[in-house]
Design an enzyme around this catalytic site. Structure first.
Site, short mmCIF file in Angstrom:
data_model
loop_
_atom_site.label_atom_id
_atom_site.label_comp_id
_atom_site.label_asym_id
_atom_site.label_seq_id
_atom_site.Cartn_x
_atom_site.Cartn_y
_atom_site.Cartn_z
N SER A 190 137.57 16.87 -71.98
CA SER A 190 136.33 17.58 -71.74
C SER A 190 136.43 18.58 -70.61
O SER A 190 137.19 18.41 -69.67
CB SER A 190 135.21 16.59 -71.46
OG SER A 190 135.32 16.16 -70.12
N LYS A 191 135.63 19.61 -70.78
CA LYS A 191 135.54 20.66 -69.81
C LYS A 191 135.13 20.08 -68.45
O LYS A 191 135.68 20.41 -67.42
CB LYS A 191 134.45 21.60 -70.33
CG LYS A 191 134.17 22.80 -69.55
CD LYS A 191 133.35 23.71 -70.44
CE LYS A 191 132.25 24.40 -69.67
NZ LYS A 191 131.42 25.22 -70.55
N ARG A 192 134.19 19.13 -68.53
CA ARG A 192 133.65 18.60 -67.28
C ARG A 192 134.71 17.83 -66.49
O ARG A 192 134.73 17.85 -65.27
CB ARG A 192 132.45 17.70 -67.57
CG ARG A 192 131.37 17.90 -66.54
CD ARG A 192 130.28 16.90 -66.67
NE ARG A 192 130.74 15.70 -67.34
CZ ARG A 192 129.94 14.83 -67.92
NH1 ARG A 192 128.66 15.03 -67.91
NH2 ARG A 192 130.42 13.76 -68.49
N GLY A 194 137.70 18.51 -66.43
CA GLY A 194 138.77 19.43 -66.02
C GLY A 194 140.10 19.12 -66.70
O GLY A 194 141.16 19.39 -66.13
N TYR A 243 141.38 22.39 -70.79
CA TYR A 243 141.91 23.73 -70.99
C TYR A 243 143.34 23.90 -70.53
O TYR A 243 143.77 23.30 -69.54
CB TYR A 243 141.03 24.75 -70.26
CG TYR A 243 139.63 24.79 -70.78
CD1 TYR A 243 139.39 24.88 -72.15
CD2 TYR A 243 138.55 24.73 -69.92
CE1 TYR A 243 138.09 24.93 -72.64
CE2 TYR A 243 137.25 24.76 -70.41
CZ TYR A 243 137.03 24.86 -71.77
OH TYR A 243 135.76 24.88 -72.25
#
Ligand code: GLU
Length: 481
Positions: free
Chosen positions: A252-254, A256, A259
């Site tokens: 998840s983006k949250r 970290g 990506y």
């Protein structure tokens, strides 16, 4: 058959690791069969576009070595490769389907649709377009078109029977047709929907193998209906299991961890990331673990793709990274580690080259480096407990004696080199009839304040220089007295 694969991202943000893996597998498959790997930007959903996202896609793929044979910047026989630049091209295809009865104009307004959706939901049904406009007379359609009434074009999906396809990873997939919605092909603004443009372009670009995330597994029957309606050859489908953090959670983006850039910022090497990512969801059929991109091309086989979600284990990635860093040519390591040294040290004061030699086989990620070398510029506040080490036969008392013994020797050393430090101190230890560890353990603790350090007492003393070494030993003597 000439294999042609594509990576078809929508530029809606950073590059997700799952996206990088999709691109990687599509690249590997194409290269394995001497085919072409195509990059196509799917930007028909203008509302979801994020500025700069296309550049991130280009840069990431290039850094990963996933060079495309045809694409937006380099062109190719099927260009343009950005869907918004092809928008004139889709409407005639939709009109062709209208002619053959596979699609129809729909003039329903948003309000009408919302009301029908609300009514369906109130009845506890899943809303699906009710083909209202399919039943308009030709005269009515012509009049509305002539009057400029806004319209969309919808697919006329069959309501009976089933539509299926064979997926090379998931096997036979089939959906009852009555669950299919009459999806919009052309939107009111004249733009194609993602679904429609995707199919048209895969066909026009001669894509033989469609590889994408498994979230498209259930939309694919609808795409197949379009292929059938056009009488086009259906490509091979290869849906890929999701890249997960664990069996329950997606990356998840949250957190970290989603990506590509998150990992580069944390000091991972692209080569290590690509190597590991290849193995998340695919196995080579033997126990090999290390692959260059070219070796992956040779080894890749769709049969090795797993159906189960790929678990992305950060610890395993750290291990890969450590191995890749260890194997870097030294000069390259030095170049890469220097900015991380710079965060806490300065090149004027410290011999980076020597420090890099000591650090290279101790680096799991570059982001760990500053914490491991900060003690050189900033003496940590340490507990005297560190001096006590049974195995090294070191106690508080023996440490104090050792430091007092070694201090004048260091002060009088004619030259401050590792060799001189080593030879002189070792000789003195022998003269005093002591064990090496009994002196070197406290000496290292005194000058580093750390239980584990890159290099031993002599290397650290050399890096610190005489003045700082003596200052730290003096402080330790005070602490212990
Ligand atoms: N544009 C789609 C996405 O970014 C690609 C789907 C496909 O590869 O067909 O998810």
């Amino acid at each position: 058959m000439q294999v042609r694969t594509r990576f078809a991202p929508s530029p809606t943000g950073f590059m997700h690791l799952g996206g990088v893996r999709t691109a990687l597998y599509a690249y590997l498959l194409a290269k394995k069969y001497n085919g072409q790997f195509i990059l196509r930007i799917e930007d028909t959903d203008q509302e979801r576009l994020v500025e700069g996202a296309t550049d991130v896609i280009y840069d990431t793929l290039k850094e990963c070595g996933l060079n495309w044979d045809e694409g937006p910047d380099i062109g190719g026989p099927c260009g343009p490769y950005v869907q918004s630049e092809r928008k004139h091209l889709y409407l005639p295809y939709a009109q062709q389907l209208v002619k053959t009865g596979h699609a129809y104009y729909c003039f329903c307004t948003k309000e009408e649709l919302d009301a029908r959706r609300a009514a369906a939901e109130a009845r506890g049904e899943v809303f699906k377009y009710d083909k209202h406009c399919l039943h308009l007379s030709q005269a009515e359609i012509d009049r509305k078109l002539a009057d400029g009434v806004p319209y969309v074009i919808r697919m006329n999906a069959p309501t009976e029977g089933e539509t299926g396809y064979h997926d090379l990873v998931f096997g036979d997939i089939s959906m009852p047709n009555d669950t299919l919605d009459d999806m919009v092909l052309i939107k009111a603004d004249g733009m194609p929907t993602y679904n429609f443009a995707n199919v048209i372009d895969d066909h026009l670009m001669g894509i033989t193998h469609v590889m994408r995330g498994m979230e498209y597994l259930s939309s694919t029957p609808k795409y197949n209906l379009l292929y059938q309606a056009f009488g086009w050859e259906i490509p091979q489908y290869i849906h890929l299991p999701t890249v997960m953090r664990d069996s329950q959670h997606k990356l998840s983006k949250r957190d970290g961890d989603a990506y590509y850039s998150d990992y580069i910022e944390k000091g991972f090497l692209t080569e290590a990331l690509i190597n590991y990512l290849a193995l998340v969801g695919w196995n080579p059929g033997d126990d090999r673990e290390f692959f260059t991109l070219d070796e992956l091309v040779q080894a890749f086989d769709v049969k090795g793709i797993n159906r189960a979600p790929g678990i992305f284990d950060p610890e395993k990635l750290r291990w890969f990274n450590f191995e890749y860093i260890r194997r870097l040519p030294f000069e390259e390591y030095l170049k890469k580690v220097t900015p991380w040294f710079d965060k806490v040290l300065s090149a004027e004061r410290f011999d980076y080259r020597r420090l890099a030699e000591l650090m290279q086989d101790r680096t799991e990620t570059f982001a760990d480096v500053p914490d491991k070398v900060r003690f050189l510029s900033e003496m940590p506040d340490y507990s005297t407990e560190l001096f006590v080490n049974k195995k090294q036969k070191s106690s508080l008392e023996s440490s104090l004696d050792a430091l007092k013994m070694v201090e004048p020797i260091l002060r009088g050393l004619p030259e401050w080199t590792e060799a001189a430090l080593h030879d002189t101190v070792i000789a003195a230890i022998a003269e005093h009839g002591l064990k090496n560890a009994t002196v070197l353990w406290p000496m290292r603790i005194a000058i580093s304040g750390m239980l584990s350090t890159p290099g031993g007492a002599f290397e650290i003393a050399y890096l610190l220089g005489r003045d700082e070494t003596l200052r730290r030993i003096g402080q330790a003597i005070e602490k212990l007295s």
